[in-house]
Write a protein that holds these residues in place. Sequence first.
Motif, PDB file in Angstrom:
ATOM      1  N   TYR A  33       0.819  -1.223   0.000  1.00 28.62           N
ATOM      2  CA  TYR A  33       0.000   0.000   0.000  1.00 28.62           C
ATOM      3  C   TYR A  33       0.848   1.265   0.000  1.00 28.62           C
ATOM      4  CZ  TYR A  33      -3.932  -3.006   1.603  1.00 28.62           C
ATOM      5  OH  TYR A  33      -4.893  -3.960   1.739  1.00 28.62           O
ATOM      6  N   GLY A  92      -0.276   5.265  11.783  1.00 28.75           N
ATOM      7  CA  GLY A  92      -0.980   4.309  12.652  1.00 28.75           C
ATOM      8  C   GLY A  92      -1.902   3.418  11.855  1.00 28.75           C
ATOM      9  N   CYS A  93      -3.012   3.025  12.465  1.00 25.33           N
ATOM     10  CA  CYS A  93      -3.972   2.133  11.801  1.00 25.33           C
ATOM     11  C   CYS A  93      -5.279   2.211  12.579  1.00 25.33           C
ATOM     12  CB  CYS A  93      -3.429   0.701  11.803  1.00 25.33           C
ATOM     13  SG  CYS A  93      -4.609  -0.533  11.237  1.00 25.33           S
ATOM     14  N   ASN A 121      -2.747  -6.396  12.973  1.00 23.58           N
ATOM     15  CA  ASN A 121      -3.006  -4.944  12.959  1.00 23.58           C
ATOM     16  C   ASN A 121      -3.448  -4.485  14.352  1.00 23.58           C
ATOM     17  OD1 ASN A 121      -3.130  -5.992  10.294  1.00 23.58           O
ATOM     18  ND2 ASN A 121      -4.163  -4.155   9.581  1.00 23.58           N
ATOM     19  N   CYS A 179     -11.343  -1.483   9.534  1.00 20.34           N
ATOM     20  CA  CYS A 179     -10.359  -0.694   8.781  1.00 20.34           C
ATOM     21  C   CYS A 179     -11.139   0.393   8.059  1.00 20.34           C
ATOM     22  CB  CYS A 179      -9.643  -1.603   7.779  1.00 20.34           C
ATOM     23  SG  CYS A 179      -8.896  -0.661   6.436  1.00 20.34           S
ATOM     24  N   GLU A 207     -10.779  -7.609   4.857  1.00 17.47           N
ATOM     25  CA  GLU A 207     -11.114  -6.483   5.748  1.00 17.47           C
ATOM     26  C   GLU A 207     -12.346  -5.736   5.228  1.00 17.47           C
ATOM     27  OE1 GLU A 207      -7.708  -3.912   6.264  1.00 17.47           O
ATOM     28  OE2 GLU A 207      -6.481  -5.504   7.086  1.00 17.47           O
TER      29      GLU A 207
HETATM   30 FE1  SF4 Z   1      -4.559   1.335   6.659  1.00 18.09          FE
HETATM   31 FE2  SF4 Z   1      -6.674  -0.207   6.982  1.00 18.09          FE
HETATM   32 FE3  SF4 Z   1      -4.271  -1.335   6.669  1.00 18.09          FE
HETATM   33 FE4  SF4 Z   1      -4.904  -0.050   8.947  1.00 18.09          FE
HETATM   34  S1  SF4 Z   1      -5.854  -1.919   8.145  1.00 18.09           S
HETATM   35  S2  SF4 Z   1      -3.023   0.149   7.773  1.00 18.09           S
HETATM   36  S3  SF4 Z   1      -6.189   1.619   8.197  1.00 18.09           S
HETATM   37  S4  SF4 Z   1      -5.376  -0.117   5.169  1.00 18.09           S
END
Ligand code: SF4
Length: 331
Positions: A33, A92-93, A121, A179, A207
Amino acid sequence: MSAPQRPPVGADLLAEIQRLKEERNAVILAHYYQKPEIQDLADFVGDSLDLSRKAAETDADVIAFCGVRFMAETAKILSPEKTVILPDMDAGCSLEDSCPPDQFKAFRDAHPDHIALTYINCSAEVKALSDIIVTSSSAQAILDQIPMDQKIIFAPDRHLGGYLARKSGRDMLLWPGICIVHQAFSETELLKLKAEHPGAPVAAHPECPPHIVDHADHVGSTSSILKFCAETEADVVLVATEPHIIHQMKKARPETEFIGVPGGDGNCNCNMCPYMALNTLEKLYVALRDMEPRIELSAELMDAARKPLDRMLEMSADSVGKGDVGKPVMR
Ligand code: SF4
Ligand code: 13P
């Protein structure tokens, strides 16, 4: 005091990153990503499981992690003697944010007969409170090794957990995290694209919520989606995951058109991960130059968090970054 040196630009920036990388004996790991220019200069690009494995086995002194903080923390936990730098510490996430360690501990304490299978995550603290860590690549293979009568808490992604529960016929207790990127995909926009491109397969990350996954021809981790896209004979594929991965899809199969499913009303950038986007080549350069920001965790926390991560690596030894959550199941 002299002003901090500005990063060079263009080709000089790439050359300086390369020079610093060699000087530091660093390896650059990147998630799919990340921006294309970061993916292109990384030593290794992969999904969360691939990146964990690489971090555990590298003999570099420094890991420059181009991804989000929980991934860089995982690298540090698996290679505690190495210096791990992250270009932007604010990467972050939303899944990590949804699961504060104190609330997770209280939830675990309230369900003492459940084991905690936890998606990677999450914070190092939540990992330390878990029994086994999973990624979307390894979750199915790990779940298959747990007796059917074992009660399970799955945190923090309720969509991945729900998908696995439906697929395996297990009744897992799901933490209500999401997410923000995969939650944003629009079913209306996806149906419009399907009408415009009849027969185009849909590849989705687990997700995504069920109203997206139910339309998918393939559901899997980023590496699994990439494999599906590299092997497809379709002229067009509709991609329901963060669209920066399309960079690798185009390289693997230039003759196919890969269309990212839009989020919201189709006019926003909300299918892009705002956390992943914080990393830039300039910040990577500064991180390699200054060896900051770096991941610092206590030895005690790392020891506790390593146990469930090691369990994941052992239990997914054969399941491979090809690890596939697999064919879709319907609700
Ligand atoms: Fe980004 Fe979603 Fe991956 Fe977290 S789970 S890093 S918010 S894409
Ligand atoms: P994978 O690359 O393991 O499929 O994970 C996707 C993701 O959301 C990473 O943040």
